[in-house]
Design a protein around this motif. Structure first.
Motif, mmCIF file in Angstrom:
data_model
loop_
_atom_site.group_PDB
_atom_site.id
_atom_site.type_symbol
_atom_site.label_atom_id
_atom_site.label_comp_id
_atom_site.label_asym_id
_atom_site.label_seq_id
_atom_site.Cartn_x
_atom_site.Cartn_y
_atom_site.Cartn_z
ATOM 1 N N ARG A 74 -6.664 -4.401 -2.991
ATOM 2 C CA ARG A 74 -6.261 -5.569 -3.785
ATOM 3 C C ARG A 74 -5.579 -5.147 -5.083
ATOM 4 O O ARG A 74 -4.500 -5.650 -5.419
ATOM 5 C CB ARG A 74 -7.497 -6.424 -4.088
ATOM 6 N N GLU A 75 -6.193 -4.225 -5.812
ATOM 7 C CA GLU A 75 -5.659 -3.886 -7.134
ATOM 8 C C GLU A 75 -4.398 -3.030 -7.051
ATOM 9 O O GLU A 75 -3.498 -3.170 -7.887
ATOM 10 C CB GLU A 75 -6.736 -3.191 -7.970
ATOM 11 N N VAL A 76 -4.300 -2.137 -6.074
ATOM 12 C CA VAL A 76 -3.077 -1.339 -5.937
ATOM 13 C C VAL A 76 -1.927 -2.221 -5.455
ATOM 14 O O VAL A 76 -0.802 -2.116 -5.960
ATOM 15 C CB VAL A 76 -3.312 -0.141 -4.994
ATOM 16 N N PHE A 77 -2.186 -3.116 -4.497
ATOM 17 C CA PHE A 77 -1.142 -4.037 -4.058
ATOM 18 C C PHE A 77 -0.691 -4.939 -5.206
ATOM 19 O O PHE A 77 0.495 -5.234 -5.348
ATOM 20 C CB PHE A 77 -1.645 -4.887 -2.893
ATOM 21 N N ARG A 78 -1.642 -5.379 -6.029
ATOM 22 C CA ARG A 78 -1.288 -6.201 -7.185
ATOM 23 C C ARG A 78 -0.403 -5.404 -8.157
ATOM 24 O O ARG A 78 0.594 -5.909 -8.671
ATOM 25 C CB ARG A 78 -2.556 -6.671 -7.902
ATOM 26 N N LEU A 79 -0.760 -4.151 -8.368
ATOM 27 C CA LEU A 79 -0.029 -3.295 -9.294
ATOM 28 C C LEU A 79 1.422 -3.099 -8.855
ATOM 29 O O LEU A 79 2.337 -3.069 -9.690
ATOM 30 C CB LEU A 79 -0.742 -1.943 -9.391
ATOM 31 N N TYR A 80 1.639 -3.002 -7.543
ATOM 32 C CA TYR A 80 2.972 -2.730 -7.021
ATOM 33 C C TYR A 80 3.691 -3.970 -6.485
ATOM 34 O O TYR A 80 4.824 -3.863 -6.011
ATOM 35 C CB TYR A 80 2.895 -1.658 -5.924
ATOM 36 N N GLY A 81 3.039 -5.112 -6.540
ATOM 37 C CA GLY A 81 3.669 -6.325 -6.034
ATOM 38 C C GLY A 81 3.906 -6.277 -4.529
ATOM 39 O O GLY A 81 4.898 -6.808 -4.018
ATOM 40 N N ILE A 82 2.981 -5.658 -3.807
ATOM 41 C CA ILE A 82 3.108 -5.528 -2.359
ATOM 42 C C ILE A 82 2.700 -6.837 -1.685
ATOM 43 O O ILE A 82 1.649 -7.404 -1.982
ATOM 44 C CB ILE A 82 2.216 -4.387 -1.826
ATOM 45 N N LEU A 109 -3.077 5.610 -1.054
ATOM 46 C CA LEU A 109 -2.519 4.258 -1.100
ATOM 47 C C LEU A 109 -1.426 4.150 -2.167
ATOM 48 O O LEU A 109 -0.400 3.492 -1.957
ATOM 49 C CB LEU A 109 -3.631 3.243 -1.375
ATOM 50 N N ILE A 110 -1.618 4.790 -3.294
ATOM 51 C CA ILE A 110 -0.592 4.788 -4.338
ATOM 52 C C ILE A 110 0.659 5.532 -3.849
ATOM 53 O O ILE A 110 1.792 5.074 -4.060
ATOM 54 C CB ILE A 110 -1.146 5.400 -5.637
ATOM 55 N N GLN A 111 0.462 6.645 -3.169
ATOM 56 C CA GLN A 111 1.597 7.353 -2.561
ATOM 57 C C GLN A 111 2.322 6.455 -1.559
ATOM 58 O O GLN A 111 3.558 6.377 -1.539
ATOM 59 C CB GLN A 111 1.071 8.611 -1.847
ATOM 60 N N LEU A 112 1.558 5.735 -0.750
ATOM 61 C CA LEU A 112 2.116 4.843 0.265
ATOM 62 C C LEU A 112 2.937 3.720 -0.373
ATOM 63 O O LEU A 112 4.053 3.420 0.065
ATOM 64 C CB LEU A 112 0.981 4.259 1.099
ATOM 65 N N TYR A 116 6.855 2.840 -0.054
ATOM 66 C CA TYR A 116 7.259 1.524 0.460
ATOM 67 C C TYR A 116 8.257 0.845 -0.477
ATOM 68 O O TYR A 116 9.187 0.168 -0.041
ATOM 69 C CB TYR A 116 6.008 0.651 0.636
ATOM 70 N N LYS A 117 8.059 1.042 -1.769
ATOM 71 C CA LYS A 117 8.953 0.472 -2.779
ATOM 72 C C LYS A 117 10.137 1.394 -3.095
ATOM 73 O O LYS A 117 10.952 1.085 -3.963
ATOM 74 C CB LYS A 117 8.171 0.203 -4.070
ATOM 75 N N GLU A 118 10.199 2.524 -2.394
ATOM 76 C CA GLU A 118 11.232 3.531 -2.619
ATOM 77 C C GLU A 118 11.257 4.002 -4.076
ATOM 78 O O GLU A 118 12.301 4.116 -4.719
ATOM 79 C CB GLU A 118 12.606 3.022 -2.165
ATOM 80 N N LEU A 119 10.053 4.294 -4.572
ATOM 81 C CA LEU A 119 9.864 4.860 -5.904
ATOM 82 C C LEU A 119 9.384 6.298 -5.755
ATOM 83 O O LEU A 119 8.959 6.720 -4.686
ATOM 84 C CB LEU A 119 8.835 4.046 -6.693
ATOM 85 N N TYR A 120 9.412 7.046 -6.858
ATOM 86 C CA TYR A 120 8.923 8.422 -6.826
ATOM 87 C C TYR A 120 8.015 8.678 -8.019
ATOM 88 O O TYR A 120 8.346 8.341 -9.148
ATOM 89 C CB TYR A 120 10.065 9.438 -6.846
ATOM 90 N N LYS A 121 6.859 9.284 -7.751
ATOM 91 C CA LYS A 121 5.980 9.775 -8.803
ATOM 92 C C LYS A 121 5.544 11.183 -8.433
ATOM 93 O O LYS A 121 5.382 11.517 -7.241
ATOM 94 C CB LYS A 121 4.746 8.871 -8.956
ATOM 95 N N THR A 122 5.353 12.027 -9.442
ATOM 96 C CA THR A 122 4.810 13.356 -9.188
ATOM 97 C C THR A 122 3.356 13.209 -8.736
ATOM 98 O O THR A 122 2.733 12.158 -8.920
ATOM 99 C CB THR A 122 4.846 14.228 -10.450
#
Length: 334
Positions: A74-82, A109-112, A116-122
């Motif tokens: 719930r919270e990761v999807f909320r954070l990314y607007g999934i 899940l954060i990597q996923l 999905y949003k075509e973003l990049y984080k180290t």
């Protein structure tokens, strides 16, 4: 469709010093490794284009993010607007095992979601964000070591500064030392699953107010540094004694870290030739880890014949995208 694979971890020394109640006053350090047991997460557009179809240990249908029962999702999807996704998870080992399955799930899940949003984080950024979700948003009484171990992979000396900054130092061994360490570590599943929260809450209270238990944690942090130094000198067998010293200190931090049955298994392994060991995670169940020289492997297996052994190797990749079908992200209706 996107699939991520995130390793679980084995912590050797310094556990507990990654809790903010400790490191914000004194600084902390752990030595741990990621292993080749994984959490797999999959996501692709949902057939109905809105809402959520979630499959983990339960099955959920939700029309809005606020309706999702699983707190991390719930919270990761909320954070990314999934939204409008079909999500599923699977794992190589059961949860509540002391191998950091919850933090591996969050990290993966954060990597996923970034993919999905075509973003990049180290990987360090992914670990930091996983800490934010679990500790700050969800208020879990946990530390920071698992998120960094699962995200970064490898054998690491991880330091926690009073400021909250985390540094990850790779511990590079000789080829022979790496093989001996990997070969001489044995994992046994106790069959006891537990929630770490109550143990960690008590430990947090104890290591805030109890002088003796605070001193124990100081010693455990020192053991993490000593272990790093000994491994770098190729003194691989030092792992056994340092694990044993750490276990004696750790079991005094909270009342439910161990119990008579766990103590019996531990003593049986030592009598059979293990040089040292510990219960992984917060304690109370999960996996027992032992350092055992090769000539004593079978004797230790025989002494713990009532437990399930889980062979493993180290993982050096951390959280990884193992499948990415960009075309599918356009949606099944287009």
């Amino acid at each position: 469709m996107i699939i991520t694979r995130t390793p679980l971890r084995v912590s050797f020394a310094g556990g507990g010093s990654d809790l903010p109640s400790y490191y914000e006053k004194y600084g902390g350090a752990v030595l741990s490794t990621a292993i080749n047991k994984y959490i797999y997460l999959t996501m692709h557009p949902y057939f109905f284009k809105s809402g959520y179809f979630l499959k983990y240990s339960e099955v959920e249908h939700a029309s809005k993010v606020d309706e999702i029962k699983h707190p991390i999702i719930r919270e990761v999807f909320r954070l990314y607007g999934i939204k409008g996704v079909d999500f599923s998870s699977s794992a190589d080992v059961p949860s509540g095992n002391g191998l950091s399955s919850s933090s591996a799930f969050t990290t993966g899940l954060i990597q996923l979601c970034n993919a999905y949003k075509e973003l990049y984080k180290t990987k360090a950024e992914i670990a930091s964000e996983a800490c934010h979700v679990e500790i700050e948003i969800l208020g879990e009484p946990i530390g920071k070591q698992d998120q960094y171990a699962c995200a970064c992979g490898g054998l690491n000396f991880i330091q926690f500064e009073r400021s909250g900054e985390v540094t990850v130092e790779k511990v590079y061994l000789t080829s022979d030392g790496y093989h001996r360490l990997e070969n001489n570590l044995m994992l046994f599943y106790t069959g006891i699953t537990r929630s770490a929260s109550s143990i960690l809450q008590e430990q947090k209270s104890n290591t805030t107010h109890d002088t003796k238990k605070i001193e124990n944690l100081h010693k455990m942090v020192g053991l993490a540094g000593n272990l790093r130094d000994e491994l770098l000198r190729n003194n691989i067998d030092a792992m056994g004694e340092i694990l044993h010293q750490g276990w004696l200190l750790k079991r005094e931090l909270a009342s439910k870290v161990t119990n008579p049955q766990i103590n019996d298994w531990y003593e049986r392994a030592l009598r059979a030739g293990a040089l040292g060991g510990k219960l992984l995670g917060a304690g109370g169940g999960g996996f027992l880890l032992f350092y055992v020289q090769e000539q004593n492997h079978q004797r230790v297996r025989d002494s713990l014949s009532d437990l399930k052994e889980m062979p493993f190797k180290f993982d050096n990749k951390g959280t990884t995208i193992i499948h990415f079908n960009k075309h599918s992200l356009k949606g099944i209706f287009q």
